[in-house]
Structure formats: C-alpha cells, structure tokens
Design an enzyme around this catalytic site. Structure first.
Site, PDB file in Angstrom:
ATOM      1  N   ASP A   1       0.832  -1.199   0.000  1.00  7.68           N
ATOM      2  CA  ASP A   1       0.000   0.000   0.000  1.00  7.68           C
ATOM      3  C   ASP A   1       0.872   1.257   0.000  1.00  7.68           C
ATOM      4  OD1 ASP A   1      -2.532   1.524   0.481  1.00  7.68           O
ATOM      5  OD2 ASP A   1      -1.596   1.926   2.406  1.00  7.68           O
TER       6      ASP A   1
ATOM      7  N   GLU B   1      -2.010  -5.574  -3.382  1.00  3.97           N
ATOM      8  CA  GLU B   1      -1.058  -4.773  -2.608  1.00  3.97           C
ATOM      9  C   GLU B   1       0.022  -5.667  -1.998  1.00  3.97           C
ATOM     10  OE1 GLU B   1      -3.702  -0.973  -1.064  1.00  3.97           O
ATOM     11  OE2 GLU B   1      -3.783  -2.842   0.078  1.00  3.97           O
TER      12      GLU B   1
END
Length: 244
Positions: free
Chosen positions: A61, A133
């Site tokens: 992320d 992610e």
C-alpha cells in the site's frame, strides 16, 4: 501440521511460476510471493495467525502510493497537488486495485479458508485489492524500490493515462473557472449552440465564452459533458497563457 511456506511453495510451484509470468516479474525468493497469497482466513484455519499477507499488504500500500505519486509528478509537473492526489486515489482505491488483480486472474492463486472459498472470496474486491497490494509488497521485499517502481509503472502505465484524462475532463469546468477568476476575477459562461438527433440519442454542442470570445467548444450526449469538453478544449488552448 500447521502452515509451512516451503511446503506450500513446493506444492504450488507451477501456479506461482504462472503468476510470475502474468505480472511480469520473476522472484528471487518465491516464498515471498506465496506469502502474499495467504489470506488471513487460511492462516486462521491452519492455526497460524500472523503468517498471512497483511504485513506485505501494508508495505505494498505504501509503495503504490509512493511510486504512483512520483510517476504522476514526473508526467504532469505543472499539475496542481489536489488533482495529482485525486488521480492517485482513483488508481489505488479498492475498486481499481481489484480490477488490476482480476486482469492477472489473481483470485485463482489465493490461499483462502474454506468459508471464504465457498462464499466467492476469490472474486471479492476487498480480498483481491489487498492481495494485489501484498504482491507489490512482496516484489519490494524481494528486489527493492527500483525494480518495484519499474513493475508498477509497467502495470499501471495505460491506466495512469486513462484515469488522468477522465479526471481532467470531469474537472475541466472548475479548473477553467478557477484559472479565469484568478487572472481576471471573472467567470466564463456557456452557450448551447445546437441540439441534434432524436430524444433518446441527442447530441449537444456547447461553447464556452469569456468576455465575448469563444475559448473552446465541445459535443457530447449530455449538456453537462459537452460543457466539460468545451472547458477542456479551452484549457488545452489557453492554460499556458490565457489572453482575452
């Protein structure tokens, strides 16, 4: 017996190799890719809490925010921070990351608990976006920033262009008004030039005017979109140095 990454890698070697090809990156340590695919529901069933992909997701992320933010700033050096932030947000939100995951069929490769697997977990946007992610986080741990940035820019290249065009078009009226008011303390006006076609398939043509001068024109299926296109045309022509 519990969760053993090495055993999983051996069992899933063929699938992991296929996923490497799909994303266009070859891992030095395949255990990182395997860990990125372990959902918390699977780890919980194996009584191995903490051996899921959540830490890699956290890393991925952060890496995506950095790489995409930097790529946008280099491509569009004159764009304002607010616009850059909105484009980045549209690229890294759950919905778009899930689309990216589906484009490489990431759901096929996930290790899910029986309950998640039975309830279509392999196609849930929340699970897919987090796994995507985690894969980016795994690439970062495997090879560092430069290789990860190359991969992300390759995967997101056309999407960056598309999302930027969409946002700039949607934002054109407010940007043009802001620019004119900043320079001249006056807003533009919009004129409907013509409507064509049957009611279910109308085409609207609109011009944007400032102090009697036509700055740009646009045509679209709705009046609102035609105004946005007219504003975008005006910005293309004028943003470097508006004159009246």
């Amino acid at each position: 017996m519990g969760l053993n990454i090495d055993i999983l890698v051996n069992e899933n070697k063929q699938d992991l190799t296929e996923l490497e090809k799909r994303i266009g990156y070859r891992f030095t340590d395949l255990r990182l890719l395997q860990k990125a695919l372990i959902h918390s529901s699977y780890a919980f069933e194996q009584a191995q809490g903490g051996k899921d992909n959540e830490i890699l997701e956290f890393v991925g992320d952060a890496v995506l925010d950095l790489v995409i933010g930097y790529a946008l700033s280099k491509r569009y050096p004159s764009m304002r921070e607010g616009a850059l932030t909105r484009i980045r947000a549209s690229l890294v939100n759950e919905s778009h990351l899930a689309e990216m995951a589906r484009s490489v069929e990431l759901g096929r490769f996930l290790c899910l608990g029986k309950g998640e697997n039975a309830s279509s977990g392999r196609n849930k946007s929340s699970i897919l976006s987090c796994a995507f992610e985690a894969v980016i986080g795994a690439v970062f741990e495997d090879s560092g920033y430069e290789h990860t940035a190359d991969l992300v820019e390759r995967l997101f290249g056309s999407e960056i262009e598309n999302k930027t065009k969409d946002l700039l078009l949607a934002d054109a009226k407010s940007r043009l008004q802001e620019l004119l008011q900043e320079k001249f303390n006056e807003a533009p006006t919009y004129s409907l030039d013509r409507e064509e076609g049957p009611s279910h398939k109308k085409l609207f043509s609109v011009s944007v005017l400032f102090q009697g001068e036509v700055l740009g024109s646009g045509t679209a299926r709705s009046k609102k979109e035609a105004e946005q296109r007219a504003a975008a045309a005006a910005l293309d022509q004028q943003e470097s140095g508006l004159r009246h």
